[in-house]
Design a protein around this motif. Structure first.
Motif, mmCIF file in Angstrom:
data_model
loop_
_atom_site.group_PDB
_atom_site.id
_atom_site.type_symbol
_atom_site.label_atom_id
_atom_site.label_comp_id
_atom_site.label_asym_id
_atom_site.label_seq_id
_atom_site.Cartn_x
_atom_site.Cartn_y
_atom_site.Cartn_z
ATOM 1 N N GLU A 173 6.699 -45.652 13.737
ATOM 2 C CA GLU A 173 6.095 -46.508 14.762
ATOM 3 C C GLU A 173 7.144 -46.993 15.766
ATOM 4 O O GLU A 173 6.917 -47.022 16.975
ATOM 5 C CB GLU A 173 5.405 -47.700 14.103
ATOM 6 C CG GLU A 173 4.124 -47.348 13.369
ATOM 7 C CD GLU A 173 3.507 -48.563 12.709
ATOM 8 O OE1 GLU A 173 3.993 -49.691 12.963
ATOM 9 O OE2 GLU A 173 2.539 -48.397 11.940
ATOM 10 N N LYS A 174 8.310 -47.361 15.252
ATOM 11 C CA LYS A 174 9.388 -47.805 16.142
ATOM 12 C C LYS A 174 9.883 -46.655 17.017
ATOM 13 O O LYS A 174 10.163 -46.833 18.198
ATOM 14 C CB LYS A 174 10.543 -48.377 15.317
ATOM 15 C CG LYS A 174 10.233 -49.697 14.636
ATOM 16 C CD LYS A 174 11.443 -50.194 13.853
ATOM 17 C CE LYS A 174 11.148 -51.517 13.170
ATOM 18 N NZ LYS A 174 12.329 -52.000 12.393
ATOM 19 N N ALA A 175 9.977 -45.460 16.413
ATOM 20 C CA ALA A 175 10.471 -44.305 17.164
ATOM 21 C C ALA A 175 9.482 -43.865 18.246
ATOM 22 O O ALA A 175 9.872 -43.258 19.241
ATOM 23 C CB ALA A 175 10.756 -43.145 16.217
ATOM 24 N N LEU A 176 8.218 -44.178 18.062
ATOM 25 C CA LEU A 176 7.206 -43.829 19.057
ATOM 26 C C LEU A 176 7.125 -44.839 20.196
ATOM 27 O O LEU A 176 6.507 -44.558 21.231
ATOM 28 C CB LEU A 176 5.827 -43.719 18.385
ATOM 29 C CG LEU A 176 5.590 -42.486 17.492
ATOM 30 C CD1 LEU A 176 4.303 -42.649 16.700
ATOM 31 C CD2 LEU A 176 5.543 -41.215 18.338
ATOM 32 N N ASP A 177 7.724 -45.978 20.002
ATOM 33 C CA ASP A 177 7.642 -47.062 20.990
ATOM 34 C C ASP A 177 8.661 -46.831 22.113
ATOM 35 O O ASP A 177 9.856 -47.086 21.955
ATOM 36 C CB ASP A 177 7.895 -48.402 20.288
ATOM 37 C CG ASP A 177 7.700 -49.587 21.225
ATOM 38 O OD1 ASP A 177 7.271 -49.370 22.378
ATOM 39 O OD2 ASP A 177 7.972 -50.724 20.794
#
Length: 591
Positions: A288-292
Motif C-alpha cells: 500500500e505504501k509502495a503504491l502511494d
C-alpha cells in the motif's frame, strides 16, 4: 501425540461480524497464526492481525537460494529433532534388552520370559515404568507448546532454536550417561529434555513459511511431514542396533546424536534469519505504501529552486518506490493474485459450512460454548487413546494373539507405518479439509474412531494389521482436523488461547495413562479389550455428538449468513441510489 505438530495453515482469514447481528457490514481480515496464549494488547483493542513485538525482515532482501536453504534446514532440523520421542514403540525393545528398569522385576523373571526370537519380555512393573518414560515426554511436548509460543512471539525464533539445540544436546548426553552409568537413572529426565528440544524447534519453524508467502502452504506441509517422519529416527537406530549385533549400544548412539543439537546451533547462527520474515498482512501494508505516489513528494522539496532538479529528485524517489513494489509483488504476487488468494481462501472456508460461527467473540465466551466443550472432550479422549496404543501396542497384541512373535511382527510393522503413514497422508488430508464440509469431515473422523475401535478389539492377526493401518492414517487426520476446526470455528485471533488450552489440557490428562497401564496389567490381567472398548464407545459418542451439533448449527448459521449478505447488498444498492439522486440534484442546480 502433540496437537501443535499438525497445524494446517500458517495464515488465513477471519470473519469479523458487525456489532449488530442483523445489520452492518462484516469484515474479512487476513491474520497470521500465533501460539501465544496471551497475545500483546488482547485486552485493549481487537486484534486486526497478529504482529510480533519484534522488528521483522523483508524476505525480498534475502536471495532466493538462501531462503530455500533456510527452509530446507528447518525441515531437516524438524526431521531429526521435532518428534523423535514418538518413536517410542521402536525404541522400547532396545530399552528392554538393555535392562532399563529391569530392577523392578522379580529375580525369577529373566528365566521365565524370553520370546522365541530371543527378545526379553518385560514384567508388568518394568513395562509400566517404560510407559511412564513415554508418557512424561508426551505431556511435556503438549504443555511446553504454550511456553514455546510465548517465547516465539516475544523473543523470536532464534532464541527458540537456540533453546532447542541446548535441550537436544543435554537430552542426548543425559540419556547416554544413563546407559553408561548403571547407578544413574536419567532416562525419564533425558526423554523430557528431548521432547522440549523437539517442541522448541518445531513450533517456531512455521515462521519460515513467510520466506515464500506464495507457497506458504507447501512449506507448512513439508514441516508437518518432517515431524511425522522424525518418528523413524528410533526405528533406524533399532535396525542399526540389530544389524550390529547390539554392538552399536544406546550410549554410543545418544552421545553421537548430540551432534544434532550442535549442528542445530551452528546452522541457526550461520544460516538462519536473525528475525522473522514479514507476514502477508505486513507485506500488504508495505505494498500500500509502495503504491502511494504522494510519498514521492517531501516537505524538503520546497528547498529545491530548480524545477529540473526537483523533477529529477522526485523521479529517483518514484523509481525506488516502484522498484520496491516490484520486489514485493515478486514475493507475494500482483494485485490480481493477492485478491484471488483471499477469494479462494474465503471460498474454501465457506465450504465448511461453519466458518466464522464464533469469529470476533472473546475467547472466554468461546470456551463456554458446546463447540469448545465437545472438541476439548473428544480431543482429550483421542489423545489418551492414541498414546495408550503407541505405548502398549506390543503388550496388547501379545495378549490378543497369545504370541510374542506375532506381537513383535505387528510392532515392527507399526514402527515403519507410523512415520510413513503420517508423511504420505499429509497432502491427502489437506485436500480433504479444503474440499469437504466440517460436518462431513467430522463424520469421517467418527468412522475412523469406530473402525480403529472395532479392529483393536478383534483377536486376529489381520485385525491387528488393519488397526495399525487405520491408526496411522487417523492420527494425522484427527490432529490436523482439530487445528482446522479451531481456525474455522473460533478464528485466528483467539487461536493461541483456544488451541493452547486444548493442547495443554489434553496433555495433562495423559497422566491417566499410567493408571490405565496399571489397570491393564493388574485387575485385567493384561487384557486391553475392556479399556479399548470403553474408549472406542466414548469416542464414538462424542464424535457423533460433535457431528450432529455441527449439522444443526450449520443449518441455522447458513441462513443467518445469507440474510446478512442480503442486507449488505440492499444497503449497497440504497447507497448507490442515494449517490445517483444527489448527483442528479447537483446537475439540476448547475443547470
Amino acid at each position: 501425540m502433540s496437537l501443535a505438530q499438525h497445524v494446517t495453515a500458517n495464515e488465513g482469514i477471519d470473519r469479523v461480524p458487525p456489532e449488530g447481528e442483523d445489520d452492518g457490514k462484516e469484515e474479512i481480515l487476513w491474520r497470521t497464526i500465533s501460539y501465544d496464549v496471551f497475545p500483546p494488547g488482547e485486552g485493549a483493542i481487537p486484534i486486526i492481525f497478529h504482529e510480533t513485538i519484534l522488528p521483522n525482515t523483508a524476505a525480498y532482501k534475502v536471495s532466493t537460494t538462501k531462503r530455500i536453504a533456510q527452509v530446507g534446514f528447518a525441515i531437516v532440523a524438524c526431521w531429526f529433532a521435532a518428534g523423535i520421542v514418538y518413536g517410542f514403540a521402536s525404541l522400547k525393545p532396545v530399552l528392554i534388552a538393555e535392562g532399563v528398569y529391569s530392577d523392578a522385576c522379580p529375580p525369577s523373571h529373566d528365566e521365565e520370559t524370553t520370546s522365541s526370537s530371543g527378545e526379553k519380555v518385560p514384567c508388568a512393573a518394568q513395562d509400566l515404568r517404560l510407559n511412564i518414560f513415554f508418557i512424561a515426554a508426551s505431556i511435556t511436548t503438549n504443555t511446553s507448546c504454550l511456553l514455546a509460543g510465548w517465547l516465539l512471539d516475544r523473543y523470536g525464533r532464534r532464541l527458540c532454536y537456540t533453546i532447542s539445540g541446548v535441550f537436544m544436546i543435554l537430552g542426548c548426553l543425559v540419556m547416554g550417561l544413563a546407559f553408561r552409568i548403571a547407578e544413574f537413572d536419567g532416562y525419564l529426565s533425558a526423554n523430557v529434555l528431548l521432547s522440549l528440544g523437539g517442541t522448541f524447534v518445531f513450533v517456531p519453524s512455521f515462521q519460515l513459511a513467510n520466506a515464500f508467502p506464495r507457497h506458504s502452504g507447501v512449506v507448512v506441509a513439508l514441516i508437518t511431514g518432517a515431524f511425522d517422519g522424525s518418528a523413524a529416527v528410533f526405528l533406524l537406530y533399532r535396525l542399526a542396533w540389530e544389524t550390529s549385533g547390539r554392538a552399536f549400544t544406546p550410549a554410543r548412539f545418544f552421545f553421537a546424536y548430540s551432534a544434532v543439537g550442535a549442528l542445530l546451533l551452528a546452522g541457526e547462527w550461520a544460516l538462519m534469519p536473525a528475525r522473522a520474515y514479514h507476514s502477508i498482512p505486513e507485506l500488504e501494508r508495505k505494498i500500500e505504501k509502495a503504491l502511494d505516489a504522494t510519498r514521492d513528494l517531501h516537505d524538503s522539496d520546497s528547498d529545491l529552486a530548480n524545477p529540473n532538479e526537483l523533477e529529477r529528485v522526485r523521479g529517483v524517489r518514484s523509481e525506488r518506490r516502484l522498484s520496491r513494489l516490484e520486489q514485493l509483488e515478486d514475493l507475494v504476487g500482483d494485485e490480481a493474485e493477492r485478491v484471488g488468494r483471499v477469494e479462494v481462501e474465503e471460498e474454501r472456508q465457506v465450504v465448511s459450512g461453519i466458518w466464522g460461527v464464533l469469529h470476533g467473540q472473546p475467547a472466554h465466551w468461546q470456551m463456554l460454548t458446546p463447540w469448545f466443550v465437545l472438541l476439548l472432550l473428544l480431543t482429550v479422549l483421542q489423545m489418551l487413546r492414541m498414546n495408550y496404543f503407541i505405548a502398549t501396542i506390543r503388550a496388547q497384541y501379545r495378549y490378543l494373539l497369545q504370541s510374542e512373535q506375532l506381537a513383535e511382527d505387528i510392532n515392527h510393522f507399526f514402527d515403519a507405518a507410523l512415520p510413513v503413514g503420517g508423511v504420505l497422508a499429509t497432502p491427502f488430508i489437506g485436500l480433504l479439509l479444503n474440499n469437504l464440509s466440517a460436518a462431513t469431515t467430522s463424520a469421517v473422523i467418527t468412522l475412523f474412531i469406530v473402525l480403529v475401535g472395532v479392529l483393536n478389539c478383534i483377536p486376529q492377526l489381520w485385525a491387528g494389521y488393519g488397526t495399525v493401518v487405520a491408526f496411522v492414517l487417523f492420527r494425522p487426520l484427527y490432529y490436523s482436523a482439530v487445528s482446522d476446526f479451531a481456525t474455522k470455528i473460533f478464528g485466528f485471533a483467539t487461536f493461541g488461547l483456544i488451541y493452547g488450552t486444548i493442547t495443554c489440557f489434553s496433555g495433562l490428562v495423559n497422566f491417566v495413562q499410567s493408571g490405565l497401564d496399571a489397570l491393564t496389567s493388574g485387575p485385567l490381567q493384561g487384557d486391553p479389550t475392556p479399556i479399548n472398548a470403553v474408549m472406542a464407545v466414548g469416542g464414538t459418542v462424542l464424535a457423533l455428538a460433535l457431528t450432529i451439533y455441527i449439522i444443526i448449527q450449520g443449518q441455522s448459521f447458513g441462513p443467518k449468513q445469507r440474510r446478512r449478505e442480503s442486507v449488505e447488498r440492499t444497503q449497497e444498492r440504497l447507497g448507490l441510489i442515494q449517490e445517483e439522486s444527489e448527483a442528479e440534484e447537483g446537475y439540476g442546480t448547475m443547470g
